[in-house]
Design a protein around this motif. Structure first.
Motif, short mmCIF file in Angstrom:
data_model
loop_
_atom_site.label_atom_id
_atom_site.label_comp_id
_atom_site.label_asym_id
_atom_site.label_seq_id
_atom_site.Cartn_x
_atom_site.Cartn_y
_atom_site.Cartn_z
N ARG A 59 0.85 -1.18 0.00
CA ARG A 59 0.00 0.00 0.00
C ARG A 59 0.90 1.25 0.00
NH1 ARG A 59 -5.31 1.42 1.49
NH2 ARG A 59 -5.47 3.61 2.13
N PRO A 60 1.20 1.78 -1.18
CA PRO A 60 2.06 2.97 -1.24
C PRO A 60 1.31 4.22 -0.78
CG PRO A 60 1.24 2.45 -3.42
CD PRO A 60 0.76 1.34 -2.51
N GLU A 61 2.07 5.23 -0.42
CA GLU A 61 1.45 6.49 0.00
C GLU A 61 0.98 7.32 -1.19
OE1 GLU A 61 2.59 4.73 3.36
OE2 GLU A 61 4.02 5.10 1.72
N LEU A 62 1.59 7.09 -2.36
CA LEU A 62 1.19 7.81 -3.57
C LEU A 62 1.55 6.96 -4.78
CD1 LEU A 62 0.15 10.37 -5.03
CD2 LEU A 62 2.49 11.28 -4.89
N ILE A 63 0.64 6.92 -5.75
CA ILE A 63 0.87 6.23 -7.02
C ILE A 63 0.91 7.26 -8.14
CG2 ILE A 63 -0.14 4.66 -8.74
CD1 ILE A 63 -1.27 3.02 -6.44
N LEU A 64 1.92 7.14 -9.00
CA LEU A 64 2.08 8.03 -10.15
C LEU A 64 2.26 7.17 -11.39
CD1 LEU A 64 2.56 10.91 -11.29
CD2 LEU A 64 4.96 10.66 -10.66
N ILE A 65 1.32 7.28 -12.34
CA ILE A 65 1.38 6.45 -13.55
C ILE A 65 1.24 7.31 -14.80
CG2 ILE A 65 0.27 4.61 -14.88
CD1 ILE A 65 -0.62 3.32 -12.32
N GLY A 66 2.19 7.13 -15.72
CA GLY A 66 2.10 7.73 -17.04
C GLY A 66 1.68 6.67 -18.04
N TRP A 67 0.45 6.76 -18.54
CA TRP A 67 -0.08 5.74 -19.46
C TRP A 67 0.50 5.93 -20.86
CZ3 TRP A 67 -2.27 1.94 -16.93
CH2 TRP A 67 -2.83 2.21 -15.67
N THR A 68 0.69 4.83 -21.56
CA THR A 68 1.38 4.86 -22.84
C THR A 68 0.40 4.91 -24.02
OG1 THR A 68 3.19 3.81 -24.07
CG2 THR A 68 1.55 2.35 -23.07
N THR A 69 0.93 4.74 -25.23
CA THR A 69 0.09 4.82 -26.42
C THR A 69 -0.79 3.58 -26.55
OG1 THR A 69 1.95 3.93 -27.69
CG2 THR A 69 1.65 6.31 -27.71
N TRP A 70 -1.91 3.76 -27.27
CA TRP A 70 -2.98 2.77 -27.23
C TRP A 70 -2.70 1.51 -28.03
CZ3 TRP A 70 -4.63 4.84 -23.29
CH2 TRP A 70 -4.86 6.21 -23.18
N GLU A 71 -1.80 1.57 -29.00
CA GLU A 71 -1.62 0.39 -29.85
C GLU A 71 -0.81 -0.71 -29.17
OE1 GLU A 71 2.54 1.70 -30.25
OE2 GLU A 71 0.64 2.73 -29.91
#
Length: 208
Positions: A59-71
Motif C-alpha cells: 500500500r504505497p502512500e502515492l501512485i504516479l502512472i504515465g499511461w502509454t500509447t494505445w496500440e
C-alpha cells in the motif's frame, strides 16, 4: 513512505541519472522514497498488470502512472511476457514473428479508437478502486489523450487532462519549448519541468 511510479520509457528515463528523473524529483519534494518500475516499450497491459500485482501485497502512500500509447500490447507466451508496439518489440520467439507481422498490418484508425476506449474504461476501473481504498494517485497520458471518448468520466482530480492532448507529458513539454530526441524522450531539463508541474499539481489538489 513510498511513491510508486509506473509507465513506459518516459517514466523509466533510462539515459538519465536517478536524481534527474521526474519521479525522483517528485519523491524528493514530498519526502518519499521512490519505487520506479516503469519499463521502456511497456504497454498499458504491462503497466496495469504490474501495478495490480504490487497492490496485492503493498500500500504505497502515492501512485504516479504515465499511461502509454494505445496500440501497444503485452503477449504472454510459454510463461513469458513480451512487450509489443508499432516501433518494435522485445525479442520474440520464432513462432510469434509471423503473428507480429499480422499485428502491425492490422493497426489502423479503427483499432486505435477501440483500444483507446478499452483502456479508458480499464484505467477508470483502477482509479475507482484506488479511490475506494483511499490510495492517493495521479495519472497522466504520456503521448495521446483518450480518442473521441463518449463516456467522459469524473476523475476527481486524479488524472491530468485525460481528454486534452495538450496536457499530456510529451505535448505539454513540447509547447513549453523543450526538445525531445529522435525517440520522443526529453532530457534532464524536461524532467525537471514535468516534475515541477507534478509537484504543483499535488499541492494544488491536495493529493497527499
Amino acid at each position: 513512505m513510498i511513491l510508486y511510479v509506473n509507465g513506459d520509457s518516459h517514466s523509466h528515463a533510462m539515459r538519465l541519472q536517478p536524481h534527474e528523473k521526474f519521479s525522483s524529483i517528485v519523491a524528493d519534494a514530498i519526502g518519499y522514497d521512490v519505487l520506479n518500475v516503469a519499463q521502456g516499450g511497456a504497454s498499458n497491459a504491462r503497466i496495469m498488470r504490474t501495478t495490480r500485482e504490487y497492490l496485492d501485497n503493498n500500500r504505497p502512500e502515492l501512485i504516479l502512472i504515465g499511461w502509454t500509447t494505445w496500440e501497444r500490447e503485452e503477449w504472454f507466451h510459454q510463461d513469458q511476457y513480451y512487450n509489443v508496439n508499432s516501433s518494435g518489440h522485445d525479442p520474440l520467439p520464432a513462432d510469434l514473428q509471423q503473428l507480429y507481422k499480422h499485428w502491425v498490418i492490422e493497426q489502423n484508425e479503427n483499432t486505435l479508437y477501440a483500444k483507446s476506449q478499452y483502456w479508458h474504461n480499464e484505467i477508470f476501473k483502477l482509479h475507482s478502486e484506488l479511490v475506494q481504498k483511499n490510495i492517493p494517485h495521479i495519472f497522466f497520458n504520456c503521448m495521446y489523450n483518450f480518442f473521441q471518448t463518449d463516456n467522459q468520466q469524473d476523475w476527481t482530480g486524479n488524472f491530468i487532462g485525460p481528454y486534452d492532448n495538450n496536457s499530456s507529458y510529451y505535448w505539454w513539454l513540447t509547447q513549453q519549448g523543450f526538445k525531445a530526441d529522435a525517440w520522443y524522450h526529453f532530457g534532464a531539463d524536461g524532467h525537471r519541468a514535468w516534475g515541477t508541474r507534478l509537484i504543483n499539481y499535488i499541492r494544488e489538489h491536495n493529493i497527499v
